[in-house]
Motif scaffolding. Structure first.
Motif, PDB file in Angstrom:
ATOM      1  N   GLY A  46      64.961   8.055  40.835  1.00  0.00           N
ATOM      2  CA  GLY A  46      66.223   7.497  40.363  1.00  0.00           C
ATOM      3  C   GLY A  46      67.408   7.898  41.202  1.00  0.00           C
ATOM      4  N   SER A  47      67.174   8.691  42.251  1.00  0.00           N
ATOM      5  CA  SER A  47      68.268   9.093  43.137  1.00  0.00           C
ATOM      6  C   SER A  47      67.680   9.724  44.386  1.00  0.00           C
ATOM      7  CB  SER A  47      69.224  10.074  42.443  1.00  0.00           C
ATOM      8  OG  SER A  47      68.556  11.291  42.144  1.00  0.00           O
ATOM      9  N   GLY A  48      68.506   9.831  45.399  1.00  0.00           N
ATOM     10  CA  GLY A  48      68.093  10.420  46.668  1.00  0.00           C
ATOM     11  C   GLY A  48      68.876   9.783  47.798  1.00  0.00           C
ATOM     12  N   HIS A  49      68.718  10.332  48.983  1.00  0.00           N
ATOM     13  CA  HIS A  49      69.471   9.847  50.138  1.00  0.00           C
ATOM     14  C   HIS A  49      68.551   9.017  51.026  1.00  0.00           C
ATOM     15  CE1 HIS A  49      72.002  13.156  48.675  1.00  0.00           C
ATOM     16  NE2 HIS A  49      72.997  12.444  49.158  1.00  0.00           N
ATOM     17  N   LEU A  50      68.568   7.735  50.778  1.00  0.00           N
ATOM     18  CA  LEU A  50      67.647   6.825  51.447  1.00  0.00           C
ATOM     19  C   LEU A  50      68.085   6.521  52.877  1.00  0.00           C
ATOM     20  CD1 LEU A  50      66.008   3.816  49.712  1.00  0.00           C
ATOM     21  CD2 LEU A  50      66.879   3.564  52.011  1.00  0.00           C
ATOM     22  N   GLY A  51      69.352   6.161  53.064  1.00  0.00           N
ATOM     23  CA  GLY A  51      69.826   5.782  54.392  1.00  0.00           C
ATOM     24  C   GLY A  51      69.629   6.868  55.416  1.00  0.00           C
ATOM     25  N   SER A  52      69.928   8.106  55.047  1.00  0.00           N
ATOM     26  CA  SER A  52      69.801   9.229  55.964  1.00  0.00           C
ATOM     27  C   SER A  52      68.342   9.534  56.267  1.00  0.00           C
ATOM     28  CB  SER A  52      70.483  10.455  55.349  1.00  0.00           C
ATOM     29  OG  SER A  52      70.469  11.544  56.225  1.00  0.00           O
ATOM     30  N   SER A  53      67.480   9.411  55.258  1.00  0.00           N
ATOM     31  CA  SER A  53      66.050   9.643  55.468  1.00  0.00           C
ATOM     32  C   SER A  53      65.463   8.610  56.425  1.00  0.00           C
ATOM     33  CB  SER A  53      65.301   9.586  54.127  1.00  0.00           C
ATOM     34  OG  SER A  53      65.666  10.658  53.288  1.00  0.00           O
ATOM     35  N   PHE A  54      65.870   7.352  56.263  1.00  0.00           N
ATOM     36  CA  PHE A  54      65.338   6.293  57.111  1.00  0.00           C
ATOM     37  C   PHE A  54      65.837   6.429  58.553  1.00  0.00           C
ATOM     38  CE2 PHE A  54      63.601   2.574  54.447  1.00  0.00           C
ATOM     39  CZ  PHE A  54      62.981   3.444  53.563  1.00  0.00           C
ATOM     40  N   ASP A 196      80.622   8.042  52.927  1.00  0.00           N
ATOM     41  CA  ASP A 196      81.388   6.906  52.435  1.00  0.00           C
ATOM     42  C   ASP A 196      81.427   5.735  53.411  1.00  0.00           C
ATOM     43  OD1 ASP A 196      82.023   7.935  49.971  1.00  0.00           O
ATOM     44  OD2 ASP A 196      83.926   8.793  50.598  1.00  0.00           O
ATOM     45  N   THR A 197      81.652   6.037  54.680  1.00  0.00           N
ATOM     46  CA  THR A 197      81.950   4.946  55.602  1.00  0.00           C
ATOM     47  C   THR A 197      81.686   5.400  57.038  1.00  0.00           C
ATOM     48  OG1 THR A 197      83.630   3.305  56.177  1.00  0.00           O
ATOM     49  CG2 THR A 197      84.398   5.555  55.827  1.00  0.00           C
ATOM     50  N   TRP A 198      82.213   4.648  57.986  1.00  0.00           N
ATOM     51  CA  TRP A 198      81.985   4.916  59.399  1.00  0.00           C
ATOM     52  C   TRP A 198      82.649   6.223  59.834  1.00  0.00           C
ATOM     53  CZ3 TRP A 198      78.500   1.735  61.480  1.00  0.00           C
ATOM     54  CH2 TRP A 198      78.319   0.482  60.888  1.00  0.00           C
ATOM     55  N   VAL A 199      81.911   7.026  60.588  1.00  0.00           N
ATOM     56  CA  VAL A 199      82.439   8.289  61.100  1.00  0.00           C
ATOM     57  C   VAL A 199      83.712   8.046  61.909  1.00  0.00           C
ATOM     58  CG1 VAL A 199      81.962  10.238  62.631  1.00  0.00           C
ATOM     59  CG2 VAL A 199      80.170   9.389  61.112  1.00  0.00           C
ATOM     60  N   TYR A 274      78.987   1.863  53.070  1.00  0.00           N
ATOM     61  CA  TYR A 274      77.539   1.714  53.102  1.00  0.00           C
ATOM     62  C   TYR A 274      76.987   1.985  51.707  1.00  0.00           C
ATOM     63  CZ  TYR A 274      72.680   2.619  54.406  1.00  0.00           C
ATOM     64  OH  TYR A 274      71.305   2.602  54.502  1.00  0.00           O
ATOM     65  N   ARG A 275      76.158   1.090  51.207  1.00  0.00           N
ATOM     66  CA  ARG A 275      75.755   1.139  49.794  1.00  0.00           C
ATOM     67  C   ARG A 275      74.501   1.964  49.518  1.00  0.00           C
ATOM     68  NH1 ARG A 275      74.393  -4.315  48.913  1.00  0.00           N
ATOM     69  NH2 ARG A 275      74.882  -4.818  51.070  1.00  0.00           N
ATOM     70  N   TYR A 276      73.833   2.466  50.547  1.00  0.00           N
ATOM     71  CA  TYR A 276      72.550   3.125  50.310  1.00  0.00           C
ATOM     72  C   TYR A 276      72.542   4.579  50.781  1.00  0.00           C
ATOM     73  CZ  TYR A 276      71.255  -1.744  49.731  1.00  0.00           C
ATOM     74  OH  TYR A 276      71.205  -3.051  49.308  1.00  0.00           O
ATOM     75  N   HIS A 277      73.733   5.194  50.782  1.00  0.00           N
ATOM     76  CA  HIS A 277      73.771   6.612  51.164  1.00  0.00           C
ATOM     77  C   HIS A 277      73.043   7.458  50.131  1.00  0.00           C
ATOM     78  CE1 HIS A 277      75.118  10.503  52.558  1.00  0.00           C
ATOM     79  NE2 HIS A 277      75.601  10.753  51.353  1.00  0.00           N
TER      80      HIS A 277
END
Length: 638
Positions: A46-54, A196-199, A274-277
């Motif tokens: 139900g939660s986790g950091h998907l974008g960073s893992s991918f 949240d957004t672009w570095v 970004y919606r999948y952080h």
């Protein structure tokens, strides 16, 4: 409708590694299977950091398959992620390689399972990370220890690019060069998006290669998703920089591996966030992403004449629905701050890369000239707030509580010594949500900030309490640390009427007998109200009191409360030492009452557990049954 989830057994990872002869396709296949299992773990939890893992998956695969020597042996090479958000992806790789038990695949963010961020109690996790910026320094210490012990092994550290906004990273670089740490390689997962957004739109890192080189590091760059480029970069690292630390800046895409999550394809025109952080994907997004990943795996296997991928299926555990408020407190806070700012031009807001989680999007949109995004740099942000206060502004300073009270603690104290007001608003306060793990569970903030001169610690319980707190902050004579729980507010607490805030004074929210329980915030008050219901069935009437001030108590108010109490129990959603119970206990002693009530403090005394909300509350004795038993014991004749 329940979504069927799919996961890849470890035996399939072994088949792929054994039967695909081409090393680059082998890496691509293992990365794809790791992404399938990462997706499964996060959706199930139900939660986790998907974008960073991918974004990190291909780098992690290359390291374990091709670069590291004996990675799972005591004297083997060491890898860890400094950012820690990519823990699900790392777990998926380790399970697929047989380094972690397969059944842990189903236990992400569950008690006695896999923590939301790396923890040393999990095998092959050498450090607790997730608190950003510490990894390079920890790696340096490990290299020094290895040298003293005569161990010859290499240490690989992954950082995020947003993470490099934390100053400790840059403090670490010169010392590594001074000690000629040839054993140390840092890999930057340069996906160009922070939480949240672009570095580049927050705090642009500029020419990273030049910055590392200026400190004396070897610096290389490659495509972090291309196995050939990764191989070439690590080979060149060994050949070109054999006697110094080196960094490989791996250009990646957040959410890479399927178009559903990849930042290059999932961000719509005009979107900045970004919606999948973090969080879990929707059912539709899950199905779309799984279909893409399965197709990629099928194409690779087919190319090598292998049988189709064999996957297992599961359904998520049912989560009992709870009656909760429509809005969480940070969102209520954000709207209240906008209302206040419309009337008070002194107010400015500073944020540490958490504009969504701190409720600041409405403020940033309505007052762009009074909103300052400081990035992942809390010390800088708090000192800047001191400068704004010196210039006549009233700064509201925002981050997760776990980072806001700890990293810039000296800066907060320094601001206090100058006698100028600032409001520090920490969200994600307390034990819940427990899924991210102890790096993000702020349970030492009250003891850390409670003794700061001229700083009130205030924890509202519901929406009306938040709105009253924001109004109070505008005119308070002192600075305020506003402690906001981010977990959903239970309906019985949300329904409590608004009350006037008077420093050090509380109110009775459930009238009862001489067994008195004091607490603050939605988590504790919900537990106490439910515990009181349980005890009422046994004829024990409990008086429940809300005291939102965690480091102050009015002696006159406390004397009145104590006069009608036989027992006084203080329950805290944080560590007990230096907390609210200590404040009340000292005040009671100083009152010198002829007949003081029996006193007890209940709260956290150990590192908080990672798990579901129900699991964590039960583990720490803060759920309704445990509180009822504690109050029953307190009420028993002595």
């Amino acid at each position: 409708m329940t979504t069927t989830l799919h996961w890849v057994p470890a035996a399939e990872f072994a088949r792929v590694r054994e039967q695909i002869p081409d090393p680059y396709d082998r890496s691509r296949a293992v990365s794809t299977l790791s992404r399938v299992n990462t997706l499964y773990m996060i959706k199930r939890a139900g939660s986790g950091h998907l974008g960073s893992s991918f974004s990190a998956a291909d780098i992690v695969t290359h390291l374990y398959l091709h670069e590291m020597r004996r990675p799972f042996e005591t004297d083997g090479d060491v890898y860890f992620s400094s950012k820690g958000h990519d823990a699900p992806g790392l777990y998926a790789a380790l399970i697929g390689l047989g380094a972690l038990p397969e059944d842990l695949l189903h236990g992400l963010r569950r008690i006695d399972g896999l923590p939301g961020h790396p923890d040393v109690h999990t095998p092959h996790m050498p450090f607790n990370t997730g608190s950003l910026g510490m990894g390079i320094s920890k790696a340096k210490g490990l290299v020094l220890a290895d040298r003293l012990a005569g161990r010859a092994r290499r240490v690989y550290v992954m950082t995020g690019d947003g993470e490099l906004q934390e100053g400790q990273n840059w403090e670490a670089l010169a010392g590594a060069v001074r000690h000629r740490m040839r054993e140390l390689t840092v890999v930057v997962d340069h996906n160009k998006i922070q939480s949240d957004t672009w570095v580049a739109d927050v705090s642009d890192l500029g020419d990273l290669e030049a910055k590392f080189r200026a400190f004396g590091w070897g610096a290389l760059r490659c495509d972090g998703h291309d196995p050939l480029e990764l191989e070439a970069a690590f080979r060149k690292r060994a050949e070109s920089f054999p006697d110094q630390p080196a960094v490989i800046i791996a250009d990646t895409v957040k959410g890479a591996g399927c178009d559903t999550f990849a930042a290059t394809t999932s961000l719509r025109d005009g979107e900045w966030m970004y919606r999948y952080h973090s969080g879990a994907p929707s059912a539709d997004d899950y199905r779309s992403a799984y279909a893409e990943l399965a197709a990629t795996a099928a194409e690779i296997l087919s190319r090598h004449g292998l049988e189709p991928l064999r996957v297992a299926q599961a359904v998520p555990d049912p989560v009992p629905a709870a009656a909760v408020a429509a809005e969480r407190l940070p969102q209520v806070y954000g709207h209240a701050l906008v209302e206040l700012a419309r009337r008070d031009e002194r107010i400015v807001a500073l944020d540490a890369d958490l504009v969504l989680d701190t409720g600041l999007i409405p403020f940033s949109e309505e007052f762009p000239d009074r909103f300052f995004e400081c990035g992942i740099a809390e010390q800088d942000m708090v000192s800047a707030a001191g400068g704004l206060a010196a210039g006549g502004r009233l700064p509201f300073v925002h981050s997760f509580s776990c980072f806001l009270h700890s990293r810039p603690n000296e800066q907060i104290y320094n601001n206090a010594t100058e006698g100028r007001r600032a409001i520090y608003t920490g969200s994600l306060a307390g034990l819940l949500p427990a899924a991210p793990g102890h790096s993000h569970q702020a349970v030492r903030d009250v003891s850390a900030l409670g003794a700061v001169p001229g700083l009130l610690v205030l924890e509202p319980a519901n929406a009306s309490g938040v709105r009253a707190a924001v109004e109070f902050c505008a005119t308070a004579e002192e600075s305020v640390y506003l402690r906001l729980v981010s977990a959903p507010v239970p309906s019985e607490v949300d329904a409590l009427p608004a009350a006037r805030l008077r420093v050090g004074r509380g109110r009775v929210v459930r009238a009862g007998g001489p067994t008195v329980a004091v607490g603050s915030g939605p988590v504790v008050l919900a537990g106490l109200l439910r515990a009181a219901d349980l005890l009422a069935a046994d004829g024990i009437e409990v008086t429940v009191v809300e005291l939102p001030w965690l480091n102050r108590v009015d002696p006159e108010w406390l004397a009145d409360l104590a006069a009608g109490a036989e027992t006084l129990t203080v329950v805290e959603n944080h560590y007990t030492q230096g907390g609210q119970a200590d404040t009340l206990a000292r005040a009671l002693v100083e009152l010198g009452l002829d007949a003081a009530p029996r006193f007890r403090g209940i709260g956290l005394t150990e590192v908080p557990r990672c798990g579901t909300e129900a699991e964590a509350l039960a583990a720490h004795g803060l759920d309704a049954p445990a509180l009822a038993e504690a109050l029953r014991t307190a009420a028993a004749p002595h």
